[in-house]
Enzyme design. Structure first.
Site, PDB file in Angstrom:
ATOM      1  N   HIS A   1       5.229   6.135  11.491  1.00  0.00           N
ATOM      2  CA  HIS A   1       4.707   5.954  10.127  1.00  0.00           C
ATOM      3  C   HIS A   1       3.747   7.121   9.866  1.00  0.00           C
ATOM      4  CE1 HIS A   1       3.388   4.263   6.462  1.00  0.00           C
ATOM      5  NE2 HIS A   1       3.148   3.007   6.838  1.00  0.00           N
TER       6      HIS A   1
ATOM      7  N   ARG B   1       0.798  -1.223   0.000  1.00  0.00           N
ATOM      8  CA  ARG B   1       0.000   0.000   0.000  1.00  0.00           C
ATOM      9  C   ARG B   1       0.828   1.269   0.000  1.00  0.00           C
ATOM     10  NH1 ARG B   1      -2.973  -3.743   1.537  1.00  0.00           N
ATOM     11  NH2 ARG B   1      -1.067  -4.349   2.577  1.00  0.00           N
ATOM     12  N   THR B   2       1.788   1.348   0.900  1.00  0.00           N
ATOM     13  CA  THR B   2       2.463   2.630   1.073  1.00  0.00           C
ATOM     14  C   THR B   2       3.210   3.005  -0.204  1.00  0.00           C
ATOM     15  OG1 THR B   2       2.646   2.171   3.417  1.00  0.00           O
ATOM     16  CG2 THR B   2       4.002   3.958   2.570  1.00  0.00           C
TER      17      THR B   2
ATOM     18  N   LYS C   1      25.407  -3.632  -1.581  1.00  0.00           N
ATOM     19  CA  LYS C   1      26.874  -3.542  -1.757  1.00  0.00           C
ATOM     20  C   LYS C   1      27.508  -2.782  -0.602  1.00  0.00           C
ATOM     21  CE  LYS C   1      26.458  -3.102  -6.795  1.00  0.00           C
ATOM     22  NZ  LYS C   1      26.632  -2.123  -7.886  1.00  0.00           N
TER      23      LYS C   1
ATOM     24  N   ARG D   1      11.275   4.007   3.197  1.00  0.00           N
ATOM     25  CA  ARG D   1      10.936   3.046   4.259  1.00  0.00           C
ATOM     26  C   ARG D   1      12.199   2.270   4.587  1.00  0.00           C
ATOM     27  NH1 ARG D   1       5.848  -0.920   4.520  1.00  0.00           N
ATOM     28  NH2 ARG D   1       4.985   1.088   5.133  1.00  0.00           N
TER      29      ARG D   1
HETATM   30  C1  NCD Z   1       1.822  -0.892   8.182  1.00  0.00           C
HETATM   31  C2  NCD Z   1       3.317  -0.713   8.349  1.00  0.00           C
HETATM   32  O1  NCD Z   1       4.076  -0.910   7.395  1.00  0.00           O
HETATM   33  O2  NCD Z   1       3.701  -0.344   9.435  1.00  0.00           O
HETATM   34  N1  NCD Z   1       1.422  -1.115   6.854  1.00  0.00           N
HETATM   35  C3  NCD Z   1       1.184  -0.047   6.042  1.00  0.00           C
HETATM   36  O3  NCD Z   1       2.032   0.768   5.790  1.00  0.00           O
HETATM   37  N2  NCD Z   1      -0.073   0.111   5.579  1.00  0.00           N
HETATM   38  C4  NCD Z   1       1.231  -1.889   9.111  1.00  0.00           C
HETATM   39  C5  NCD Z   1       1.794  -3.265   9.139  1.00  0.00           C
HETATM   40  O4  NCD Z   1       2.712  -3.611   8.384  1.00  0.00           O
HETATM   41  O5  NCD Z   1       1.291  -4.052   9.945  1.00  0.00           O
END
Ligand code: NCD
Length: 307
Positions: free
Chosen positions: A129, A51-52, A80, A101
């Site tokens: 997040h 999703r993100t 590397k 991320r």
């Molecule tokens: C979440 C995350 O990555 O922290 N997912 C997301 O970004 N929608 C929640 C999760 O992974 O449980």
């Protein structure tokens, strides 16, 4: 130049403006289809995501911009041995904004310190997040019509769940928010959330392990998965992974106007039989994630609102 590393990087007023912009985007999507023509978003994902990453990419494409990036550390020069600070220096030459991320807490902050372009934290370890939080705030505001006077239940892995930490941080700034924190004793919120965020701000909260007992009081139930990748041993994960399963029987205990949110991915914690319940809002929530990320990209790139 601004970054978004923590949900508190935006004031309540700025957050409100961003959510207003996201709402206008939802209502007038085509009006925004060229506001980022010629701009590029880099997605630097050192950890898995569906999703993100894809909602960031969809957001930039909806704005008329382009996207580039990588979706795992293995396919980048991190494999590397390249440092985050070197990578961001390079990416700054290729893109106008980036979403990162990383499994290590604070990695997006390190990147921001060496970056010539805005850096968005798309999740750092078990820490924060912020763009999920903006998504959650937009979802709550759209579904309930307000961000104040609400009883919010957070259920599941409150220890490692970064979405939970960010959401609590953001919600304590609104009037009369009460939290019911539902988890097994091992997965309670970290001490700094309890002491520095909740107690220090005089926020009403209770910690309990029964979801049934919490259900009747809730305006929002925010379910989370047990974060397998942050456990030190598999035995503990297996013991705790199915500690809560939201099913029809539990939903009968809830108010008619309570909504269920989940950042997703879901594992077992929400039975698929709930998906048809009008109070299940987690797929709608993913749609809000695109509008809010469009609003965020526009805000950080200082792109003019209307064309
Ligand atoms: C979440 C995350 O990555 O922290 N997912 C997301 O970004 N929608 C929640 C999760 O992974 O449980």
């Amino acid at each position: 130049m601004r970054h978004l590393l923590n949900p508190l990087d935006f004031s309540v007023e700025e957050t409100g403006q961003l959510l207003d912009l996201a709402k206008d985007i939802e209502d007038n999507l085509s009006k925004y289809s060229h506001v980022c023509d010629g701009k590029k978003l880099a997605t630097l994902f050192y950890e898995p995501s569906t999703r993100t990453r894809l909602s960031f990419e969809a957001a930039m494409l909806n704005l008329g911009g382009g996207v580039l990036g990588f979706s795992s550390a293995d396919s980048s020069s991190a494999a590397k041995g390249e440092s985050v600070s070197d990578t961001i220096r390079v990416i700054s030459c290729y893109a106008d904004i980036c979403a990162m991320r990383h499994p290590k807490e604070g990695a997006p902050l390190v990147a921001a310190n060496h970056s010539a372009i805005p850096v968005i934290n798309a999740g750092d370890g078990g820490h924060q997040h912020p763009t999920q939080t903006l998504t959650d705030l937009l979802s709550i505001r759209s579904l309930k019509g307000r961000l104040h006077d609400l009883t919010i239940g957070l259920c599941g892995d409150l220890k490692f769940g970064r979405t939970v930490h960010s959401l609590i941080n953001a919600l304590v700034r609104y009037e009369n928010i009460k939290f019911i924190l539902i988890s097994p004793p091992e997965l309670r919120v970290p001490e700094y959330i309890r002491e520095d965020v909740l107690k220090n701000n005089n926020i009403e909260f209770v910690e309990m392990d029964s979801l049934d007992d919490a259900m009747p009081d809730l305006d929002i139930l925010y379910m989370t998965r047990v974060q397998k990748e942050r456990f030190f041993n598999e035995e503990d994960y297996i013991r705790l992974k199915d500690c809560y399963i939201l099913d029809k029987k539990k939903m009968k205990l809830a108010k008619e106007d309570m909504f269920v949110l989940h950042p997703l991915p879901r594992v077992n914690e929400i039975s698929v039989e709930i998906d048809e319940d009008s109070r299940a809002a987690y797929f709608k929530q993913t749609q809000y994630g695109v509008y809010v990320r469009m609003a965020l990209i526009m805000t950080l790139l200082e792109v003019e609102k209307s064309c």
